[in-house]
Design a protein around this motif. Structure first.
Motif, PDB file in Angstrom:
ATOM      1  N   LYS A 178      51.498  34.268  33.841  1.00  0.00           N
ATOM      2  CA  LYS A 178      49.427  33.875  34.785  1.00  0.00           C
ATOM      3  C   LYS A 178      48.820  34.864  34.731  1.00  0.00           C
ATOM      4  CE  LYS A 178      51.055  30.078  38.350  1.00  0.00           C
ATOM      5  NZ  LYS A 178      50.969  29.528  39.327  1.00  0.00           N
ATOM      6  N   LEU A 179      49.386  36.082  35.222  1.00  0.00           N
ATOM      7  CA  LEU A 179      48.616  37.894  35.046  1.00  0.00           C
ATOM      8  C   LEU A 179      47.865  37.084  33.226  1.00  0.00           C
ATOM      9  CD1 LEU A 179      49.900  39.818  37.727  1.00  0.00           C
ATOM     10  CD2 LEU A 179      48.220  38.622  37.609  1.00  0.00           C
ATOM     11  N   ALA A 180      48.795  37.558  31.938  1.00  0.00           N
ATOM     12  CA  ALA A 180      48.499  37.808  30.615  1.00  0.00           C
ATOM     13  C   ALA A 180      48.163  37.222  30.114  1.00  0.00           C
ATOM     14  CB  ALA A 180      50.050  37.726  29.937  1.00  0.00           C
ATOM     15  N   ASP A 181      47.723  35.168  31.112  1.00  0.00           N
ATOM     16  CA  ASP A 181      47.022  34.259  30.656  1.00  0.00           C
ATOM     17  C   ASP A 181      45.571  35.206  31.388  1.00  0.00           C
ATOM     18  OD1 ASP A 181      46.080  31.913  29.677  1.00  0.00           O
ATOM     19  OD2 ASP A 181      45.422  31.634  31.458  1.00  0.00           O
ATOM     20  N   LEU A 182      45.925  35.522  32.564  1.00  0.00           N
ATOM     21  CA  LEU A 182      44.401  35.659  32.632  1.00  0.00           C
ATOM     22  C   LEU A 182      43.820  37.020  32.262  1.00  0.00           C
ATOM     23  CD1 LEU A 182      42.403  35.111  35.051  1.00  0.00           C
ATOM     24  CD2 LEU A 182      43.066  36.959  36.439  1.00  0.00           C
ATOM     25  N   ARG A 183      44.514  37.942  31.930  1.00  0.00           N
ATOM     26  CA  ARG A 183      44.042  39.108  31.464  1.00  0.00           C
ATOM     27  C   ARG A 183      43.466  39.012  29.599  1.00  0.00           C
ATOM     28  NH1 ARG A 183      44.750  43.710  29.100  1.00  0.00           N
ATOM     29  NH2 ARG A 183      44.522  45.949  30.427  1.00  0.00           N
ATOM     30  N   GLU A 184      44.189  38.172  28.809  1.00  0.00           N
ATOM     31  CA  GLU A 184      43.820  37.530  27.758  1.00  0.00           C
ATOM     32  C   GLU A 184      42.344  36.724  28.217  1.00  0.00           C
ATOM     33  OE1 GLU A 184      45.168  34.313  24.468  1.00  0.00           O
ATOM     34  OE2 GLU A 184      46.652  35.490  25.884  1.00  0.00           O
ATOM     35  N   ARG A 185      42.485  35.654  29.301  1.00  0.00           N
ATOM     36  CA  ARG A 185      41.108  35.217  28.821  1.00  0.00           C
ATOM     37  C   ARG A 185      40.095  36.046  29.020  1.00  0.00           C
ATOM     38  NH1 ARG A 185      41.408  30.483  32.721  1.00  0.00           N
ATOM     39  NH2 ARG A 185      42.946  31.519  33.162  1.00  0.00           N
ATOM     40  N   ILE A 186      40.096  36.841  30.441  1.00  0.00           N
ATOM     41  CA  ILE A 186      39.429  38.322  30.791  1.00  0.00           C
ATOM     42  C   ILE A 186      39.313  39.230  29.441  1.00  0.00           C
ATOM     43  CG2 ILE A 186      38.098  40.805  31.827  1.00  0.00           C
ATOM     44  CD1 ILE A 186      40.199  39.386  34.320  1.00  0.00           C
ATOM     45  N   GLN A 187      39.200  39.725  28.512  1.00  0.00           N
ATOM     46  CA  GLN A 187      39.626  40.026  27.125  1.00  0.00           C
ATOM     47  C   GLN A 187      38.497  39.364  26.322  1.00  0.00           C
ATOM     48  OE1 GLN A 187      40.498  43.845  26.513  1.00  0.00           O
ATOM     49  NE2 GLN A 187      38.762  43.548  25.035  1.00  0.00           N
ATOM     50  N   TRP A 188      38.612  38.422  26.487  1.00  0.00           N
ATOM     51  CA  TRP A 188      37.694  37.306  25.381  1.00  0.00           C
ATOM     52  C   TRP A 188      36.409  37.009  26.145  1.00  0.00           C
ATOM     53  CZ3 TRP A 188      35.055  33.663  25.827  1.00  0.00           C
ATOM     54  CH2 TRP A 188      34.011  32.612  24.983  1.00  0.00           C
ATOM     55  N   LEU A 189      36.560  37.261  27.686  1.00  0.00           N
ATOM     56  CA  LEU A 189      34.518  37.218  27.971  1.00  0.00           C
ATOM     57  C   LEU A 189      34.168  38.617  27.710  1.00  0.00           C
ATOM     58  CD1 LEU A 189      32.962  35.730  29.809  1.00  0.00           C
ATOM     59  CD2 LEU A 189      34.037  36.855  32.004  1.00  0.00           C
ATOM     60  N   MET A 190      35.164  39.819  27.560  1.00  0.00           N
ATOM     61  CA  MET A 190      34.730  40.910  27.062  1.00  0.00           C
ATOM     62  C   MET A 190      33.377  41.338  26.104  1.00  0.00           C
ATOM     63  SD  MET A 190      37.009  43.636  29.640  1.00  0.00           S
ATOM     64  CE  MET A 190      36.368  44.649  29.718  1.00  0.00           C
ATOM     65  N   LEU A 200      37.007  33.219  36.415  1.00  0.00           N
ATOM     66  CA  LEU A 200      38.441  34.334  36.539  1.00  0.00           C
ATOM     67  C   LEU A 200      38.504  35.153  38.078  1.00  0.00           C
ATOM     68  CD1 LEU A 200      37.605  35.158  32.427  1.00  0.00           C
ATOM     69  CD2 LEU A 200      39.523  33.557  33.677  1.00  0.00           C
ATOM     70  N   ASP A 201      37.229  35.332  37.867  1.00  0.00           N
ATOM     71  CA  ASP A 201      37.099  36.465  38.996  1.00  0.00           C
ATOM     72  C   ASP A 201      37.990  35.316  39.959  1.00  0.00           C
ATOM     73  OD1 ASP A 201      35.947  38.261  41.329  1.00  0.00           O
ATOM     74  OD2 ASP A 201      35.410  36.693  41.987  1.00  0.00           O
ATOM     75  N   ALA A 202      37.361  34.132  40.053  1.00  0.00           N
ATOM     76  CA  ALA A 202      37.912  33.350  42.069  1.00  0.00           C
ATOM     77  C   ALA A 202      39.916  32.816  41.168  1.00  0.00           C
ATOM     78  CB  ALA A 202      37.529  31.900  41.672  1.00  0.00           C
ATOM     79  N   GLU A 203      39.902  32.855  39.764  1.00  0.00           N
ATOM     80  CA  GLU A 203      41.219  33.336  39.353  1.00  0.00           C
ATOM     81  C   GLU A 203      42.292  34.271  40.824  1.00  0.00           C
ATOM     82  OE1 GLU A 203      42.799  31.404  36.074  1.00  0.00           O
ATOM     83  OE2 GLU A 203      41.489  29.783  35.966  1.00  0.00           O
ATOM     84  N   LEU A 204      41.617  35.092  40.124  1.00  0.00           N
ATOM     85  CA  LEU A 204      42.670  36.590  39.946  1.00  0.00           C
ATOM     86  C   LEU A 204      42.513  36.887  41.557  1.00  0.00           C
ATOM     87  CD1 LEU A 204      43.734  38.985  40.102  1.00  0.00           C
ATOM     88  CD2 LEU A 204      41.296  40.372  39.437  1.00  0.00           C
ATOM     89  N   HIS A 205      41.528  36.579  42.780  1.00  0.00           N
ATOM     90  CA  HIS A 205      41.418  36.839  43.817  1.00  0.00           C
ATOM     91  C   HIS A 205      41.595  35.862  44.177  1.00  0.00           C
ATOM     92  CE1 HIS A 205      37.723  39.537  44.560  1.00  0.00           C
ATOM     93  NE2 HIS A 205      37.727  40.069  43.585  1.00  0.00           N
ATOM     94  N   ILE A 230      44.962  43.644  37.541  1.00  0.00           N
ATOM     95  CA  ILE A 230      45.952  42.942  36.735  1.00  0.00           C
ATOM     96  C   ILE A 230      47.180  44.069  36.657  1.00  0.00           C
ATOM     97  CG2 ILE A 230      46.235  41.907  34.935  1.00  0.00           C
ATOM     98  CD1 ILE A 230      43.740  40.531  35.521  1.00  0.00           C
ATOM     99  N   ASP A 231      46.768  44.655  35.657  1.00  0.00           N
ATOM    100  CA  ASP A 231      47.504  45.626  35.439  1.00  0.00           C
ATOM    101  C   ASP A 231      48.974  46.379  36.962  1.00  0.00           C
ATOM    102  OD1 ASP A 231      46.933  45.076  32.917  1.00  0.00           O
ATOM    103  OD2 ASP A 231      45.825  47.574  32.814  1.00  0.00           O
ATOM    104  N   ALA A 232      47.902  46.451  37.230  1.00  0.00           N
ATOM    105  CA  ALA A 232      49.187  47.276  38.969  1.00  0.00           C
ATOM    106  C   ALA A 232      50.014  46.093  39.192  1.00  0.00           C
ATOM    107  CB  ALA A 232      47.658  47.696  40.377  1.00  0.00           C
ATOM    108  N   LEU A 233      49.089  44.987  39.675  1.00  0.00           N
ATOM    109  CA  LEU A 233      49.684  43.208  40.180  1.00  0.00           C
ATOM    110  C   LEU A 233      51.403  43.052  38.996  1.00  0.00           C
ATOM    111  CD1 LEU A 233      47.022  41.195  40.974  1.00  0.00           C
ATOM    112  CD2 LEU A 233      48.518  42.495  42.587  1.00  0.00           C
TER     113      LEU A 233
END
Length: 221
Positions: free
Chosen positions: A111-123, A136-141, A187-190
């Motif tokens: 789940k964290l890897a998928d979220l990270r990938e989508r955040i990277q795309w957004l950036m 994505l903010d809502a998902e992480l929190h 995400i990295d810390a989690l």
């Protein structure tokens, strides 16, 4: 007859929950703006529900102080003041920092890897104001709350997040990429299971939200 009455009541509650979710979405997206009167008839038609479940939803939102009743007995979307926002962010900093420490190492890595990938795309491809940013903010929190192991803590955080999202401030245009960077660090810390780092990065993220709002307001004078 009794069973039919129970089923009818259950149906109204279900419609009431749907109306509640729809109204919250409209408030948070500012489709219903702060200070705007809630037009019951218009909303009933728009949401495709009768007034009974709509009134149930409105009563619930009034109890949660997202709607307020004026002296003329009309309901309005409630204004959230700057002081309330700062107080809510202060408490969020404490609670979400603790929740992140508890959630470290517990959120599924896929789940964290998928979220990270989508955040990277957004950036790389997103623009300021992209709805994906808020999603994505809502998902992480949400992950932090869902995996902190304390339902009461998760509920308190959800209520505070809702209040801070209600604040009527112009979009912080320059915050999208910095927020994404902050989310990546969280995400990295989690993922590493580093509770201390997850707590520190989450608190730093909320500190930066607070400071960006102060800076935005200072620049408007």
């Amino acid at each position: 007859m009794e069973r039919e009455s129970q089923e009818a009541a259950s149906g109204v509650r279900g419609l009431g929950n749907q109306a509640y979710d729809a109204l919250v979405d409209m408030i948070l997206s500012r489709e219903l703006r702060q200070g705007e009167q809630v037009q019951e008839r218009m909303l009933a038609v728009r949401l495709g529900v009768s007034r009974t479940p709509l009134r149930e939803a409105m009563h619930r939102l009034e109890g949660e102080q997202l709607l307020e009743r004026k002296s003329n007995n009309r309901l309005f979307v409630r204004q959230v003041t700057l002081q309330e926002l700062m107080e809510a962010l202060y408490i969020r900093r404490l609670l979400e920092g603790d929740a992140a420490a508890r959630a470290a190492g517990k959120v599924p890595l896929d789940k964290l890897a998928d979220l990270r990938e989508r955040i990277q795309w957004l950036m790389e491809h997103g623009a300021a104001g992209d709805p994906l940013h808020q999603q994505l903010d809502a998902e992480l929190h949400g992950f932090i709350s869902d995996y902190c192991g304390n339902e009461l803590l998760a509920g308190m955080i959800a209520n505070l997040r809702q209040k801070t999202r209600m604040f009527s401030l112009k979009r912080l245009e320059n915050r999208m990429v910095p927020v994404c960077d902050e989310h990546m660090a969280m995400i990295d810390a989690l993922a590493r299971g580093d509770g201390q780092a997850a707590q520190a990065e989450t608190m730093r993220h909320i500190d930066n939200i607070r400071q960006s709002i102060i800076d935005k307001l200072a620049g408007s004078y």
